[in-house]
Design an enzyme around this catalytic site. Structure first.
Site, PDB file in Angstrom:
ATOM      1  CG  HIS A 114      15.042 -14.634  31.557  1.00 44.08           C
ATOM      2  ND1 HIS A 114      13.825 -14.090  32.454  1.00 44.08           N
ATOM      3  CD2 HIS A 114      15.986 -14.012  31.939  1.00 44.08           C
ATOM      4  CE1 HIS A 114      14.458 -13.107  33.143  1.00 44.08           C
ATOM      5  NE2 HIS A 114      15.665 -13.117  32.855  1.00 44.08           N
ATOM      6  CG  ASP A 116      19.803 -13.702  33.525  1.00 36.75           C
ATOM      7  OD1 ASP A 116      18.858 -13.294  33.046  1.00 36.75           O
ATOM      8  OD2 ASP A 116      20.375 -13.386  34.763  1.00 36.75           O
ATOM      9  CG  HIS A 286      15.685 -15.514  36.687  1.00 36.71           C
ATOM     10  ND1 HIS A 286      16.810 -16.033  35.673  1.00 36.71           N
ATOM     11  CD2 HIS A 286      15.743 -14.390  36.370  1.00 36.71           C
ATOM     12  CE1 HIS A 286      17.245 -15.142  35.075  1.00 36.71           C
ATOM     13  NE2 HIS A 286      16.888 -14.014  35.416  1.00 36.71           N
ATOM     14  NE  ARG A 301      22.425  -7.839  36.445  1.00 31.25           N
ATOM     15  CZ  ARG A 301      21.414  -7.591  35.311  1.00 31.25           C
ATOM     16  NH1 ARG A 301      20.166  -8.193  35.339  1.00 31.25           N
ATOM     17  NH2 ARG A 301      21.986  -6.898  34.118  1.00 31.25           N
TER      18      ARG A 301
HETATM   19 FE   LIG Z   1      17.035 -12.410  34.186  1.00 33.52          FE
END
Ligand SMILES: [Fe+2]
Length: 310
Positions: A114, A116, A286, A301
């Site tokens: 996907h 993000d 990713h 993150r």
């Molecule tokens: Fe992701």
């Protein structure tokens, strides 16, 4: 004659002699000879921004960073935003989300490829991860695929055809149940808590569906900084192509997804504690390998805001 010492002046940050080493021929670079806990000069910052645009994903091995230094690093590339309000954040640093999977098999054992938040019109620009805890016994690699290298694999006539097509992206498109299951259950909400009830999960999905209805996106986009064309549709969020039959839609999408899964266009990264990875969400897809069972894996993150150019 005595030397007159000048009063000390605020020094410009010293250059670090950093080195950009290609990671795989078509994607990724490792930035060597750099300590991210030390100040970076403007020319260092510029070199890092350029490396990200040139390689799609950049890695720094075994960095010791405080949360404040993590944020400072992220700010070189853009403005931090909160990506997922259901994730816990680092104390005093709401922009640092903690991704802590203690059971990688929870959502069916696999992730999906996907981009993000590609189910919104303004997906994040980039993400800056800092590994805190790596599964003992290995696993939990992250894999990136160059959407520009995927485009380059297309035959010219086929590329022209795809450039004319649009698709529909939605957060509930995933053929795997993982994404929806996570929305339904919350990420790290303890089993049995109120927020983890089916009702609470359904309410979250209902709210999100209202707030973020399906959107139309081009199948092929152009990167705003390096000008490369790239494949934007992705298995995680694209439901179908517009203007073609259902069969053609599924087959054409599967063809593109197969190219995304081609090893030649990928970089697989085996994490060590302290490693930093930064990816340009506008040019790579990713996949997080969920192969570490119930071992602990914890990543900090920071997600960077869409900057208007893509
Ligand atoms: Fe992701």
């Amino acid at each position: 004659m005595s030397t007159v010492l000048k009063p000390s002046q605020p020094e410009a940050d010293a250059d670090q002699e950093l080195h950009v080493r290609r990671y795989k021929p078509l994607i990724g670079a490792v930035i060597e000879n750099v300590d991210l806990s030390k100040p970076l000069s403007e020319s260092n910052r510029q070199a890092l921004r350029q490396a990200l645009v040139d390689h799609g994903v950049i890695f720094f091995r075994e960095q010791t960073l405080t949360p404040a230094q993590h944020v400072a690093l992220a700010r070189i590339f853009g403005n931090p935003i909160r990506k997922n309000i259901y994730l816990p954040a680092v104390t005093d640093f709401p922009e640092i989300e903690v991704i802590a999977h203690s059971d990688s098999t929870r959502s069916g054992g696999t992730d999906n490829w996907h981009v993000d938040v590609s189910w919104q019109h303004q997906p994040p620009k980039a993400t800056v991860l800092h590994a805190q805890e790596i599964p003992e016994g290995g696993g939990g690699d992250t894999i990136w695929s160059s959407a520009a290298a995927v485009y380059d694999l297309l035959d010219a006539d086929l590329a022209r055809y795809f450039e004319k097509l649009s698709a529909v992206n939605t957060f509930i498109a995933s053929p795997k149940k993982g994404a929806l299951a996570e929305l339904l259950s919350g990420y790290d909400i303890p089993e049995g808590s109120e927020e983890n009830s089916v009702e609470a999960g359904l309410a979250r999905v209902r709210d999100a569906a209202q707030k973020y209805p399906p959107i139309e996106v081009p199948v092929i986009k152009t990167h705003p900084e390096n000008g490369r064309k790239l494949v934007f549709v992705n298995e995680g969020h694209t439901s179908h192509l517009l203007g073609v039959s259902k069969t053609a839609s599924q087959n054409l999408l599967n063809y593109l997804y197969d190219l995304v899964k081609t090893p030649e266009v990928q970089a697989r990264f085996e994490w060590r504690q302290g490693d930093v990875a930064i990816w340009d969400n506008r040019q790579v897809q990713h996949y997080a390998a969920r192969d570490y069972g119930s071992a602990r894996r914890r990543i900090h993150r920071i997600t960077l805001e869409h900057d208007g150019a893509f």
